[in-house]
Scaffold this motif. Structure first.
Motif, PDB file in Angstrom:
ATOM      1  N   SER A   4       0.921  -1.223  -0.008  1.00  0.00           N
ATOM      2  CA  SER A   4       0.110   0.002  -0.151  1.00  0.00           C
ATOM      3  C   SER A   4       0.915   1.108   0.018  1.00  0.00           C
ATOM      4  N   ARG A   5       1.775   1.247   0.920  1.00  0.00           N
ATOM      5  CA  ARG A   5       2.731   2.504   0.961  1.00  0.00           C
ATOM      6  C   ARG A   5       3.737   2.320  -0.300  1.00  0.00           C
ATOM      7  N   LEU A   6       3.936   1.350  -0.871  1.00  0.00           N
ATOM      8  CA  LEU A   6       4.668   1.417  -2.197  1.00  0.00           C
ATOM      9  C   LEU A   6       3.820   2.059  -3.330  1.00  0.00           C
ATOM     10  N   ASN A   7       2.636   1.527  -3.407  1.00  0.00           N
ATOM     11  CA  ASN A   7       1.755   2.224  -4.412  1.00  0.00           C
ATOM     12  C   ASN A   7       1.557   3.522  -4.274  1.00  0.00           C
ATOM     13  N   HIS A   8       1.385   4.052  -3.073  1.00  0.00           N
ATOM     14  CA  HIS A   8       0.890   5.420  -2.826  1.00  0.00           C
ATOM     15  C   HIS A   8       2.150   6.180  -3.304  1.00  0.00           C
ATOM     16  N   LEU A   9       3.235   5.780  -3.049  1.00  0.00           N
ATOM     17  CA  LEU A   9       4.741   6.647  -3.546  1.00  0.00           C
ATOM     18  C   LEU A   9       4.767   6.406  -5.059  1.00  0.00           C
ATOM     19  N   LEU A  10       4.304   5.555  -5.676  1.00  0.00           N
ATOM     20  CA  LEU A  10       4.567   5.384  -7.025  1.00  0.00           C
ATOM     21  C   LEU A  10       3.607   6.076  -7.720  1.00  0.00           C
ATOM     22  N   ASN A  11       2.247   6.395  -7.179  1.00  0.00           N
ATOM     23  CA  ASN A  11       1.273   7.065  -7.626  1.00  0.00           C
ATOM     24  C   ASN A  11       1.558   8.591  -7.416  1.00  0.00           C
ATOM     25  N   LEU A  12       2.197   8.853  -6.158  1.00  0.00           N
ATOM     26  CA  LEU A  12       2.515  10.351  -6.090  1.00  0.00           C
ATOM     27  C   LEU A  12       3.439  10.718  -7.020  1.00  0.00           C
ATOM     28  N   ARG A  35      11.040  23.860 -10.232  1.00  0.00           N
ATOM     29  CA  ARG A  35      12.515  23.488  -9.461  1.00  0.00           C
ATOM     30  C   ARG A  35      11.855  22.584  -8.096  1.00  0.00           C
ATOM     31  N   LYS A  36      11.022  23.200  -7.716  1.00  0.00           N
ATOM     32  CA  LYS A  36      10.457  22.532  -6.334  1.00  0.00           C
ATOM     33  C   LYS A  36       9.983  21.233  -6.512  1.00  0.00           C
ATOM     34  N   PHE A  37       8.972  21.152  -7.573  1.00  0.00           N
ATOM     35  CA  PHE A  37       8.470  19.707  -7.833  1.00  0.00           C
ATOM     36  C   PHE A  37       9.393  18.810  -8.397  1.00  0.00           C
ATOM     37  N   SER A  38      10.458  19.497  -9.045  1.00  0.00           N
ATOM     38  CA  SER A  38      11.607  18.351  -9.580  1.00  0.00           C
ATOM     39  C   SER A  38      12.466  17.740  -8.114  1.00  0.00           C
ATOM     40  N   PHE A  39      12.666  18.604  -7.265  1.00  0.00           N
ATOM     41  CA  PHE A  39      13.175  18.220  -6.120  1.00  0.00           C
ATOM     42  C   PHE A  39      12.445  17.201  -5.274  1.00  0.00           C
ATOM     43  N   PHE A  40      11.117  17.694  -5.291  1.00  0.00           N
ATOM     44  CA  PHE A  40      10.016  16.729  -4.681  1.00  0.00           C
ATOM     45  C   PHE A  40       9.936  15.360  -5.279  1.00  0.00           C
ATOM     46  N   LYS A  41      10.069  15.335  -6.336  1.00  0.00           N
ATOM     47  CA  LYS A  41       9.928  14.104  -7.219  1.00  0.00           C
ATOM     48  C   LYS A  41      11.114  13.220  -6.848  1.00  0.00           C
ATOM     49  N   LYS A  42      12.394  14.011  -6.672  1.00  0.00           N
ATOM     50  CA  LYS A  42      13.576  13.014  -6.722  1.00  0.00           C
ATOM     51  C   LYS A  42      13.512  12.438  -5.317  1.00  0.00           C
ATOM     52  N   LEU A  43      12.844  13.264  -4.436  1.00  0.00           N
ATOM     53  CA  LEU A  43      12.567  12.890  -2.935  1.00  0.00           C
ATOM     54  C   LEU A  43      11.838  11.579  -3.023  1.00  0.00           C
ATOM     55  N   GLN A  44      10.853  11.590  -3.513  1.00  0.00           N
ATOM     56  CA  GLN A  44       9.919  10.618  -3.553  1.00  0.00           C
ATOM     57  C   GLN A  44      10.492   9.395  -4.396  1.00  0.00           C
ATOM     58  N   ASP A  45      11.219   9.336  -5.286  1.00  0.00           N
ATOM     59  CA  ASP A  45      11.766   8.453  -6.202  1.00  0.00           C
ATOM     60  C   ASP A  45      12.991   7.750  -5.115  1.00  0.00           C
ATOM     61  N   GLU A  46      13.546   8.526  -4.233  1.00  0.00           N
ATOM     62  CA  GLU A  46      14.500   8.012  -3.338  1.00  0.00           C
ATOM     63  C   GLU A  46      13.824   7.179  -2.378  1.00  0.00           C
ATOM     64  N   ASN A  47      12.714   7.589  -1.943  1.00  0.00           N
ATOM     65  CA  ASN A  47      11.834   6.848  -0.873  1.00  0.00           C
ATOM     66  C   ASN A  47      11.528   5.491  -1.560  1.00  0.00           C
ATOM     67  N   LYS A  69       8.733  17.996   3.928  1.00  0.00           N
ATOM     68  CA  LYS A  69       8.973  19.628   3.743  1.00  0.00           C
ATOM     69  C   LYS A  69      10.266  19.941   4.121  1.00  0.00           C
ATOM     70  N   LEU A  70      10.692  19.465   5.471  1.00  0.00           N
ATOM     71  CA  LEU A  70      12.081  19.930   5.884  1.00  0.00           C
ATOM     72  C   LEU A  70      13.149  19.442   4.945  1.00  0.00           C
ATOM     73  N   ILE A  71      13.281  18.333   4.363  1.00  0.00           N
ATOM     74  CA  ILE A  71      14.444  17.839   3.516  1.00  0.00           C
ATOM     75  C   ILE A  71      14.160  18.612   2.322  1.00  0.00           C
ATOM     76  N   LEU A  72      13.078  18.841   1.869  1.00  0.00           N
ATOM     77  CA  LEU A  72      12.918  19.766   0.304  1.00  0.00           C
ATOM     78  C   LEU A  72      13.460  20.881   0.664  1.00  0.00           C
ATOM     79  N   LYS A  73      13.109  21.498   1.916  1.00  0.00           N
ATOM     80  CA  LYS A  73      13.459  23.034   2.307  1.00  0.00           C
ATOM     81  C   LYS A  73      15.106  22.927   2.209  1.00  0.00           C
TER      82      LYS A  73
END
Length: 332
Positions: free
Chosen positions: A6-14, A84-96, A182-186
């Motif tokens: 469930s968690r993995l699917n959520h991250l993939l969809n996000l 730029r923000k969304f690109s960093f956010f996507k990279k963070l989710q891909d890392e997760n 948000k903290l990591i992204l900031k």
């Protein structure tokens, strides 16, 4: 479906949704680029045409065109910042996602690389190193944070009370994914390189052992003010060239204390940016509402003083460094 799936699917969809958002913003950005070009060309042509008929009309057209162009650039820059923000956010989710799959190719290297010895227990248990527990868990944004994590997971004489406290903090933060992201992204947005607090601490310790006379800055201001005043009066023909004598006196005064404080002043310029970055993150942590009875709030008491929080102390340090950096001004 279990919690892992469930968690993995959520991250993939996000991640997929973020990617769609980035594509949309990039398409919008391209449109802005064409608009900027057309506004510039149209304004230039209109200005040239009107200048041939009426100078005032041409100038008005130029001003209006520049205003429209500036507004367009402003909104375009805001759009690019969002990309730029969304690109960093996507990279963070891909890392997760990579961490959940234990896909080492998608997990970033530790910012504080601690290589185990060939015959060490660290290597046998894969506690630290290129494919280790440390790398799998490490989402630190600072060198010290990464080192602290490595120390915690590799202790051979663990403190049970400390472990229990840390586990409770982790449990409390585990449900606050939005805050953690948000903290990591900031942190990543304000600094492409890992933060380092050790340099700031070294500078503070160094300044504690560096004696800078209290009169140094005030006297320097007096010299400069006197020099500028006398030079202006000399330029107006009111006084003689007394300004040159004052200037020589200042050079002698400056040279006398140059070596004493030069290293501290030079390092302060390098630390100014680091302090600002830490200040942003500390303010974010202070503003977040944690459970008053939780271990996280108890742990964060270290950020609070009797009257002022950690961010206030960091701001004081920022002001101190800014004051010290007055030396970089060519006038001073």
């Amino acid at each position: 479906m279990n919690s892992y799936e469930s968690r993995l699917n959520h991250l993939l969809n996000l991640s997929a949704k973020i990617n769609e958002r980035i594509d949309y913003l990039l398409l919008k950005s391209n449109k802005y680029s064409f608009r900027r070009l057309w506004i510039f060309l149209a304004g230039l042509i209109l200005t040239i045409i009107l200048l041939n008929f009426n100078s005032a009309a041409g100038l008005i057209a130029a001003v209006i065109s520049l205003i429209i162009f500036a507004v367009t650039v402003h909104f375009h820059n805001r759009l690019l910042q969002s990309v730029r923000k969304f690109s960093f956010f996507k990279k963070l989710q891909d890392e997760n996602i990579a961490r959940m799959k234990v896909d080492w190719s998608g997990i970033p290297e530790n910012i504080n690389i601690i290589l185990p010895e060939e015959s060490s227990t660290f290597k046998d248990l894969d506690l630290t190193g290129s494919k280790s527990l440390h790398r799998l868990l490490d989402t630190s944004v600072s060198m010290e944070g990464s080192g602290k994590l490595a120390k915690h997971i590799s202790q051979f004489s663990p403190d049970v009370k400390l472990i229990n406290r840390n586990q409770k903090i982790v449990k409390e933060l585990s449900v606050k994914k939005r805050f953690r992201d948000k903290l990591i992204l900031k942190a990543r947005l304000i600094s492409l390189k890992p933060l380092s607090g050790s340099d700031i601490l070294k500078w503070i310790k160094k300044t504690e052992h560096t004696t800078v006379p209290d009169f140094l800055i005030p006297v320097s201001f007096i010299f400069i003010f006197t020099f500028i005043t006398l030079f202006i009066l000399y330029s107006l023909g009111i006084t003689g060239n007394i300004w040159f004598a004052v200037f020589l006196m200042y050079l002698i005064f400056y040279g006398k204390y140059q070596k004493q404080v030069s290293s501290v002043f030079e390092e302060s310029a390098l630390l100014s940016d680091q302090v600002r970055k830490f200040s942003v993150l500390i303010q974010m942590i202070e503003k977040y509402k944690f459970d008053d009875n939780g271990k996280t709030s108890e742990f964060l008491e270290i950020f609070k003083a009797e009257n002022e929080g950690a961010s206030d102390e960091v701001k004081k340090l920022e002001r101190l460094i800014a004051f010290v950096r007055l030396r970089e001004n060519p006038v001073y």
